[in-house]
Design a protein around this motif. Structure first.
Motif: not given
Length: 407
Positions: A212-213, A235-239, A256-262, A292-294
């Motif tokens: 993430g960035l 922020g992207t992904a986990g951020y 975990s991968g749950k936030q990859n599209d966030g 796209d959270i979670g």
């Protein structure tokens, strides 16, 4: 025995040559107790969203010791700090203790820039916070190393690599770059930050989370009556999920991968201003949103407004008011949908401090706080936007006494 003696002699000689043994004692503490109408004891409710004054339920302390050793033009600073948190419910209790800082910072050792500082260890790394809500919006503290304040013209560049968690699958890291002191208009400056969060897997590794960035821009405006900061973060992904919530940026990174599209962003504005000879005020304005959270790919948003005006009766006594409102949408506890949340608080405190500044501490305060859960039938029915369990009834009133100090 001879080896130990030689080492002890070498250490003693070094210290005697470069220092007068003037250890710097520094730290922070807050402690107090409260009585609530519905929950019985202290209550903490949506602190980062509605304000911390009269809204803290724990005792917290930091005890730091540092020493500067000089040799020629070099300064070697040894820093250490122990932090502790406890309920404060009785005189003797087991608390959580953490070696929060343990690092060495050396200035003047790099030939290309004698003003730069080389460091390694565990440190609070250039943390950024809003005091009245205890909200650390940029906090990549941890164990690592780097170089701070490399001169690039009038700007200062800092580079660091800091570890961010470890388990049976592997380890996480933060590559942190900051560029500060970028001149804008009169009395205004810009600071830029970029954090890249990545992981390494061991032979058992099974991380599904993307790297993430986190990008941050801070405009700091000095004024004749105080200062103001405007902060924009993406922020992207986990951020992404962190940016969409009042969780700070240094919260556990979800691999975990749950936030990859966030994707998330937030806009913050805060500061402290004098409003005449006797009035001073701090504030927080915040808007946070994510998409796209979670695993359910939800869109969420929220906003926060907190103001803390203070009337100074003299150089010691002041009356402090704080009002806060925080509302919006958040993921439900199952992560399968969105739920509305909302809360508000109003506090009046009579306080005595060592000086008349907004920042004067130590400060002893006696307070009364009215807390309002605006969406749930009872505080105990859910958690707030920061993941804290809500307690009591729809509304609660708390009276208490607290001390806060830093040195």
């Amino acid at each position: 025995m001879k080896k130990v003696s030689l080492i002890a002699a070498a250490v003693a000689t070094t210290l005697t040559a470069g220092s007068a043994f003037a250890v710097d004692f520094n730290g922070y503490m807050r402690a107090g107790t409260g009585i609530s109408g519905n929950d019985g004891g202290d209550v903490a409710f949506m602190k980062s969203g509605v304000g911390r004054l009269g809204n803290e339920s724990d005792n917290y302390s930091e005890f730091g010791f540092s020493e500067e050793l000089k040799t020629g033009e070099q300064t070697w600073r040894l820093e250490s700090m122990i932090a502790s948190s406890a309920d404060g419910a009785k005189g003797w209790e087991d608390g959580d203790f953490n070696v929060a800082q343990f690092a060495v910072k050396a200035k003047g050792v790099l030939s290309f820039d004698e003003e730069a500082t080389l460091w390694a260890g565990k440190t609070y790394y250039q943390r950024k916070d809003i005091h009245i809500t205890d909200f650390y919006f940029l906090n990549t503290s941890g164990t690592g190393g780097g170089i701070e304040n490399i001169s690039i013209g009038d700007q200062k560049l800092s580079l660091a690599i800091i570890q961010d968690g470890e388990d049976n699958n592997g380890a996480g890291y933060m590559a942190d770059a900051r560029l500060a002191n970028i001149g804008l208009w009169e009395d205004a400056s810009l600071e830029l930050g970029l954090v890249y969060n990545f992981s390494t897997e061991n032979k058992h590794g099974n991380y599904d989370g993307d790297n993430g960035l986190l990008a941050t821009g801070i405009v700091h405006q000095n004024m004749s009556n105080g200062f103001n900061q405007t902060v924009v973060q993406l922020g992207t992904a986990g951020y992404g999920v962190q940016m969409a919530n009042l969780w700070g940026a240094g919260t556990y990174y979800d691999r975990s991968g749950k936030q990859n599209d966030g994707f998330g962003y937030r806009v913050l504005n805060w500061g402290v201003m004098n409003l005449g000879e006797s009035w001073e005020m701090g504030h927080q304005l915040a808007y946070l949103a994510g998409s796209d959270i979670g695993t359910s790919k939800q869109d969420i948003d929220q906003y926060s407004v907190v103001v803390r005006p203070m009337y100074k009766w003299n150089n010691t006594m002041r009356t402090i008011f704080e009002a806060g409102y925080n509302a919006g949408e958040q993921l439900n506890q199952a992560g399968t949908g969105v739920e509305d949340f909302g809360g508000a608080k109003f506090t009046v405190a009579q306080a005595w401090a060592m000086g008349d500044s907004f920042w004067a501490r130590p400060e002893i305060r006696v307070y009364g706080s009215y807390l309002m859960d605006l969406e749930n039938d009872s505080f105990g029915a859910s958690k707030d936007a920061n993941g804290n369990t809500l307690v009591g009834e729809d509304n609660d009133f708390v009276v208490g006494i607290q001390v806060e100090a830093w040195w």
